[in-house]
Design a protein around this motif. Structure first.
Motif, mmCIF file in Angstrom:
data_model
loop_
_atom_site.group_PDB
_atom_site.id
_atom_site.type_symbol
_atom_site.label_atom_id
_atom_site.label_comp_id
_atom_site.label_asym_id
_atom_site.label_seq_id
_atom_site.Cartn_x
_atom_site.Cartn_y
_atom_site.Cartn_z
ATOM 1 N N MET A 1 0.842 -1.192 0.000
ATOM 2 C CA MET A 1 0.000 0.000 0.000
ATOM 3 C C MET A 1 0.884 1.251 0.000
ATOM 4 N N SER A 2 0.528 2.215 -0.808
ATOM 5 C CA SER A 2 1.239 3.483 -0.706
ATOM 6 C C SER A 2 0.213 4.603 -0.701
ATOM 7 N N ILE A 3 0.600 5.724 -0.165
ATOM 8 C CA ILE A 3 -0.345 6.829 -0.051
ATOM 9 C C ILE A 3 0.070 7.878 -1.065
ATOM 10 N N SER A 4 -0.811 8.202 -1.989
ATOM 11 C CA SER A 4 -0.432 9.216 -2.968
ATOM 12 C C SER A 4 -0.821 10.594 -2.444
ATOM 13 N N LEU A 5 -0.020 11.562 -2.798
ATOM 14 C CA LEU A 5 -0.245 12.931 -2.348
ATOM 15 C C LEU A 5 -0.770 13.771 -3.500
ATOM 16 N N SER A 6 -1.647 14.705 -3.169
ATOM 17 C CA SER A 6 -2.129 15.641 -4.188
ATOM 18 C C SER A 6 -0.997 16.628 -4.512
ATOM 19 N N ASP A 7 -1.186 17.380 -5.587
ATOM 20 C CA ASP A 7 -0.165 18.376 -5.948
ATOM 21 C C ASP A 7 0.015 19.390 -4.812
ATOM 22 N N ARG A 8 -1.107 19.800 -4.215
ATOM 23 C CA ARG A 8 -1.045 20.786 -3.126
ATOM 24 C C ARG A 8 -0.260 20.223 -1.934
ATOM 25 N N GLU A 9 -0.538 18.944 -1.599
ATOM 26 C CA GLU A 9 0.178 18.319 -0.474
ATOM 27 C C GLU A 9 1.674 18.197 -0.781
ATOM 28 N N THR A 10 1.976 17.818 -2.008
ATOM 29 C CA THR A 10 3.388 17.676 -2.392
ATOM 30 C C THR A 10 4.106 19.023 -2.281
ATOM 31 N N ARG A 11 3.429 20.070 -2.734
ATOM 32 C CA ARG A 11 4.038 21.421 -2.675
ATOM 33 C C ARG A 11 4.273 21.849 -1.236
#
Ligand code: FAD
Length: 390
Positions: A1-11
């Protein structure tokens, strides 16, 4: 399982990471100067954090804060955990738990200036005779006309030296709610509030942990938080939040330690080879990375579940699991990092030495590891494993 981050979260994560990278070069100076930095440097860090939207990160928009999700807060706190000597505490959090009960007066007098970064709070709950067992506190409050009169002695009051006001928890001695918990705003300069002692602790922080005495302290009725008897529920809300944030910071600390220990191992030679070539060293790093990944997934998943509105009891148990696992993981990683650095790992100028001391308290404050296990076991007996682990 991995958790993907939104662009906003990544920024947001990258912005915080870049900021924390600016703090890291100041660690040793803080360590060698009782946790203090030159005031212009410390102010610069604070101003920069504010400019980047990294202050009062848990405050909702309704209270003038940035309104970050729990996931966003976890990402920010994870990065702030990468720096030692509490320099990351410039990424501040406020008393968000008060949102549902704060009065207009309390908002204007204490909360708004806190959100604006003009003043700071501290918490006086623990006592010499009552830590884990918060219900065992001996501090008292009694109503006297338009005032409450507060008495008691408190231990380990973190940031008391920097605070304008303290949240003081006590038990009512009389009236219909006698024996129940109450929480008050108390200005630090109120007559009867005093610092008894400033003990030294294992870490080197500019934030001190006072022993405090409250003698016949009179506060007006409007200083009461919520209503009589509410006191414990606020503490629980704060514990739940802070436990998840401790888990996040522990993940950040572990990542930094793995990066630093790996870099050292790739450079250091012994017996004609880089020590990174030796399996004994590789295994310490491999175990550390594996455990960090597990802790990070638990932390992110708990944050996501809170954002999705998970049941409060399940949130409580998951925050405990994340804090328990991440804090114990980070301590193991710090121990291995000291080992990889060898003699250097025992020097205060070395990041592993500092984290080795600093991370120890994460297994104690906001509920010891034993208390987290009690909470988890209690929920397991009541609900079974399914609802707790999804
Ligand atoms: C650096 C630092 C900063 C702190 N900051 C604050 C602050 O700002 N405000 C504040 O109010 N408090 C603060 N604390 C207090 C902190 O929350 C308590 O130290 C913590 O909750 C543990 O309480 P205690 O120290 O009294 O230990 P105790 O409760 O006496 O526990 C001692 C040992 O007994 C174990 N134990 C206790 N009960 C049980 C049980 N039922 N089953 C099994 N084992 C048990 C514990 O796990 C622990 O190992 C701070 C503490 C430290 C060290």
């Amino acid at each position: 399982m991995s958790i993907s981050l939104s662009d906003r979260e990544t920024r947001l994560r990258q912005t915080t990471r870049d900021f924390v990278d600016e703090l890291i070069p100041w660690e040793v100076e803080a360590e060698m100067n009782h946790g203090e930095l030159p005031s212009d440097v410390a102010k610069g860090h604070h101003d920069r954090a504010a400019e980047l939207g990294l202050t009062s990160i848990n405050m909702p928009e309704s209270m003038g804060g940035p309104g970050y999700t729990m996931m966003e807060q976890s990402l920010i706190q994870e990065q702030s955990g990468r720096v030692t000597n509490a320099l990351g505490w410039v990424v501040s959090t406020g008393p968000s738990w008060i949102e549902d009960v704060v009065t207009d007066h309390q908002m204007e007098r204490w909360i708004r200036p806190t959100v604006d970064g003009d003043i700071h709070e501290c918490y006086a709950i623990t006592e010499e005779g009552a830590g884990s067992d918060v219900d065992g506190i001996a501090a008292t409050a009694r109503r006297d006309g338009d005032n409450y009169v507060l008495d008691g002695e408190k231990w380990h009051v973190t940031s008391a030296n920097l605070a304008a006001y303290v949240f003081f928890q006590a038990k009512l001695t009389e009236g219909p709610n006698a024996g129940r918990h109450v929480l008050f705003f108390v200005d630090m300069d109120t007559p009867g509030v005093e610092c008894v002692r400033v003990p030294e602790y294992a870490h080197t922080y500019a934030h001190h942990h006072w022993e405090m005495r409250f003698t016949d302290v009179r506060v007006p009725l409007e200083n009461l938080v919520g209503t009589e008897g509410d006191g414990m529920s606020f503490s629980h809300a704060w514990f739940r939040y802070e436990r998840l944030m401790i888990a996040a910071r522990c993940c950040g600390a572990a990542e930094r330690l793995i990066e630093e220990a790996s870099a050292f191992a790739n450079d250091r030679e012994a017996y004609g080879s880089k020590i990174a070539d030796y399996q004994a060293i590789q295994f310490m790093l491999a175990d550390s990375l594996t455990e960090l990944w597990a802790a990070r997934l638990m932390t992110y998943e708990t944050a996501r579940a809170i954002d999705a509105g998970a049941d409060l009891k399940i949130q409580h148990a998951r925050c405990s699991m994340a804090k328990l696992y991440a804090s114990e993981m980070a301590n193991r990683v710090a121990d291995r990092a000291v080992q990889i650095f060898g003699g250097r790992g025992f020097m205060r100028e070395n990041v592993a030495e500092r984290f080795y001391r600093e991370l120890r308290v994460d297994r104690v404050w906001e509920g010891t590891s034993e208390i987290q296990r009690i909470i988890i076991a209690d929920q397991l007996r009541k609900r079974g494993p399914g609802p707790l682990i999804g």
